[in-house]
Design a protein around this motif. Structure first.
Motif, mmCIF file in Angstrom:
data_model
loop_
_atom_site.group_PDB
_atom_site.id
_atom_site.type_symbol
_atom_site.label_atom_id
_atom_site.label_comp_id
_atom_site.label_asym_id
_atom_site.label_seq_id
_atom_site.Cartn_x
_atom_site.Cartn_y
_atom_site.Cartn_z
ATOM 1 N N MET A 80 0.842 -1.189 0.000
ATOM 2 C CA MET A 80 0.000 0.000 0.000
ATOM 3 C C MET A 80 0.880 1.242 0.000
ATOM 4 N N ASN A 81 0.687 2.109 -0.976
ATOM 5 C CA ASN A 81 1.458 3.342 -1.057
ATOM 6 C C ASN A 81 0.854 4.393 -0.132
ATOM 7 N N THR A 82 1.645 4.840 0.821
ATOM 8 C CA THR A 82 1.189 5.787 1.830
ATOM 9 C C THR A 82 1.966 7.081 1.711
ATOM 10 N N ARG A 83 1.268 8.206 1.771
ATOM 11 C CA ARG A 83 1.923 9.516 1.775
ATOM 12 C C ARG A 83 1.676 10.159 3.139
ATOM 13 N N LEU A 84 2.750 10.546 3.796
ATOM 14 C CA LEU A 84 2.672 11.202 5.100
ATOM 15 C C LEU A 84 2.879 12.695 4.918
ATOM 16 N N ALA B 263 6.116 5.915 13.664
ATOM 17 C CA ALA B 263 4.935 5.273 13.100
ATOM 18 C C ALA B 263 5.188 4.815 11.671
ATOM 19 N N ALA B 264 5.883 5.645 10.885
ATOM 20 C CA ALA B 264 6.180 5.278 9.498
ATOM 21 C C ALA B 264 7.083 4.051 9.448
ATOM 22 N N ALA B 265 8.077 3.998 10.338
ATOM 23 C CA ALA B 265 8.972 2.838 10.360
ATOM 24 C C ALA B 265 8.215 1.572 10.729
ATOM 25 N N GLN B 266 7.302 1.678 11.683
ATOM 26 C CA GLN B 266 6.511 0.512 12.070
ATOM 27 C C GLN B 266 5.604 0.061 10.929
ATOM 28 N N GLY C 160 5.212 -4.024 5.783
ATOM 29 C CA GLY C 160 5.203 -4.267 4.350
ATOM 30 C C GLY C 160 4.626 -3.167 3.494
ATOM 31 N N HIS C 161 4.421 -1.979 4.057
ATOM 32 C CA HIS C 161 3.831 -0.874 3.309
ATOM 33 C C HIS C 161 4.896 0.167 2.960
ATOM 34 N N ALA C 162 4.658 0.878 1.883
ATOM 35 C CA ALA C 162 5.559 1.961 1.482
ATOM 36 C C ALA C 162 5.042 3.273 2.057
ATOM 37 N N ASP D 174 -2.457 5.419 -2.009
ATOM 38 C CA ASP D 174 -3.589 4.611 -1.560
ATOM 39 C C ASP D 174 -4.113 5.057 -0.197
ATOM 40 N N LEU D 175 -3.192 5.538 0.637
ATOM 41 C CA LEU D 175 -3.536 5.948 2.006
ATOM 42 C C LEU D 175 -2.811 7.244 2.320
ATOM 43 N N LEU D 176 -3.545 8.215 2.832
ATOM 44 C CA LEU D 176 -2.964 9.505 3.203
ATOM 45 C C LEU D 176 -2.875 9.609 4.717
ATOM 46 N N TRP D 177 -1.670 9.922 5.207
ATOM 47 C CA TRP D 177 -1.492 10.222 6.625
ATOM 48 C C TRP D 177 -1.316 11.733 6.770
ATOM 49 N N VAL D 178 -1.890 12.277 7.819
ATOM 50 C CA VAL D 178 -1.684 13.694 8.136
ATOM 51 C C VAL D 178 -1.239 13.769 9.596
#
Length: 300
Positions: A1-5, A21-24, A29-31, A50-54
Motif C-alpha cells: 500500500m502506497n502511503t503519503r505522510l 509510526a512510518a517505520a513501524q 510491508g507498506h511503502a 492509496d492511504l494519506l497520513w496527516v
C-alpha cells in the motif's frame, strides 16, 4: 500500500512520533513517503497514493493553521472517488477539535478519515512555558500524580509541562497501527466514523478549537525579531511553514510579514534569542526539542 505522510512539526516532537509510526508501518510491508510541509508549501501529486497520513501537533485545540492551509491547497480526487486517510497528532493532553476539523477538510478533497490517534508530548508553547516557569520547583510531584491517574495528566501538565510520554503511550501507538492495518485489509469507507467521533474528548476543548479566531493569530502572537542580537543566520526564514519571514540577503535581519500561524517554530529555534512575542520575552519559555527520554522511546 502506497502511503503519503503529510508532516508538520514545529520543534521535533511530531516528527519523532511520525517517523516511528512510518517505520513501524514499513515493517508491516507498506511503502511510506513523507512530505514535510516546512519548506515545501506546494502539494505534490497524490495520484498513486492509496492511504494519506496527516501528522501535526495540536495548537489552540485544533490542527496547526499551517497544516490546514496546506490541506486547503491539495488537489481534490476525481469526482466520486474516495480514499482512506489516517490522522496522527501530538498534544499536551487534549486535541479538542483537531481531528474533526482535519477530517471535515479532507472529506472535501475525497479523503475519508478512517481513524485518528494522538500521542501525549511535552508542551512546546513558549507562552505556556514562560507562565509555568515559576512553578518548576514543584515539578517533581508530577510523576507521582501521573501514577495516580493517567487520564488526569493534562491537569498536571498544564502546571508542570515538561513531562514525557511513557511505554504505554508508545504501545498505544503500536496498537493504533495494528487497528489501522486491520481496517485497511477490508476497507469500507461508508462505515468510517463521523469527524466528531474520531476523538471523544472534553467538549469545551472541542468547542474552543472550532471557535478559535484563527484570523487573529497574527495579532495575538506578535512575533518580533530584534536586530541587536540577530546574526542573520536565516533559521527563522527556513522554518516558517507559511513563508511570512523573509530576508533580503544573507546579511540582512529577517522581517516578519502578516499571516503568522502562531507555531512559534522561529522563536523556539532561534539560537540568538533574538525573537520575542506578546507575553513571551526573548529567552523565556523556549522549547529545545524532544528530550533524550522521548527520543529513546520513539527511536526507529
Amino acid at each position: 500500500m502506497n502511503t503519503r505522510l503529510l508532516l508538520h512539526s514545529t520543534t521535533g516532537n511530531t516528527r519523532l512520533v511520525a517517523r516511528y509510526a512510518a517505520a513501524q508501518f514499513k515493517a508491516r510491508g507498506h511503502a511510506v513517503k513523507t512530505h514535510d510541509i516546512v519548506g515545501r508549501p506546494e502539494p505534490t501529486s497524490l495520484d498513486d497514493v492509496d492511504l494519506l497520513w496527516v501528522a501535526c501537533p495540536t495548537m489552540y485545540f485544533r490542527p496547526t493553521l499551517a497544516m490546514e492551509r496546506f490541506i486547503a491547497r491539495l488537489p481534490p480526487l476525481p469526482p466520486g472517488e474516495q480514499r482512506p486517510a489516517w490522522l496522527l497528532g501530538t498534544c499536551m493532553g487534549e486535541p479538542g477539535a483537531h481531528f474533526a476539523l482535519l477530517a471535515e477538510q479532507l472529506a472535501y478533497k475525497g479523503w475519508i478519515a478512517v481513524a485518528a490517534h494522538w500521542v501525549l508530548s511535552p508542551s512546546n508553547y513558549p507562552t505556556h512555558l514562560a507562565a509555568c516557569a515559576p512553578l518548576q520547583f514543584a515539578a517533581g510531584l508530577r510523576p507521582r500524580l501521573d501514577g495516580l491517574s493517567r487520564k488526569l495528566r493534562m491537569l498536571w501538565w498544564s502546571i508542570w509541562p515538561s513531562g514525557d510520554p511513557d511505554e504505554l503511550d508508545r504501545r498505544g501507538l503500536d496498537q493504533a497501527l495494528d487497528a489501522l492495518e486491520r481496517q485497511l485489509s477490508d476497507p469500507d469507507l461508508d462505515a468510517a466514523p463521523q469527524p466528531d467521533d474520531l476523538n471523544h474528548g472534553i467538549p469545551t476543548c472541542n468547542a474552543t478549537g472550532r471557535l478559535f479566531p484563527k484570523h487573529l493569530v497574527d495579532a495575538m502572537v506578535g512575533i518580533r525579531i530584534h536586530p541587536e542580537p540577530c546574526t542573520a543566520c536565516g533559521t527563522c526564514v527556513k522554518l516558517c511553514p507559511v513563508s511570512i519571514i523573509t530576508q533580503d540577503d544573507e546579511d540582512a535581519v529577517p522581517r516578519v510579514g502578516t499571516g503568522c500561524t502562531g507555531c512559534f517554530a522561529c522563536y523556539n529555534h532561534c539560537d540568538d534569542h533574538a525573537i520575542s512575542a506578546i507575553a513571551t520575552p526573548a529567552k523565556v519559555g523556549r522549547y529545545h526539542g524532544p528530550t533524550d527520554a522521548m527520543r529513546r522511546l520513539f527511536r526507529t
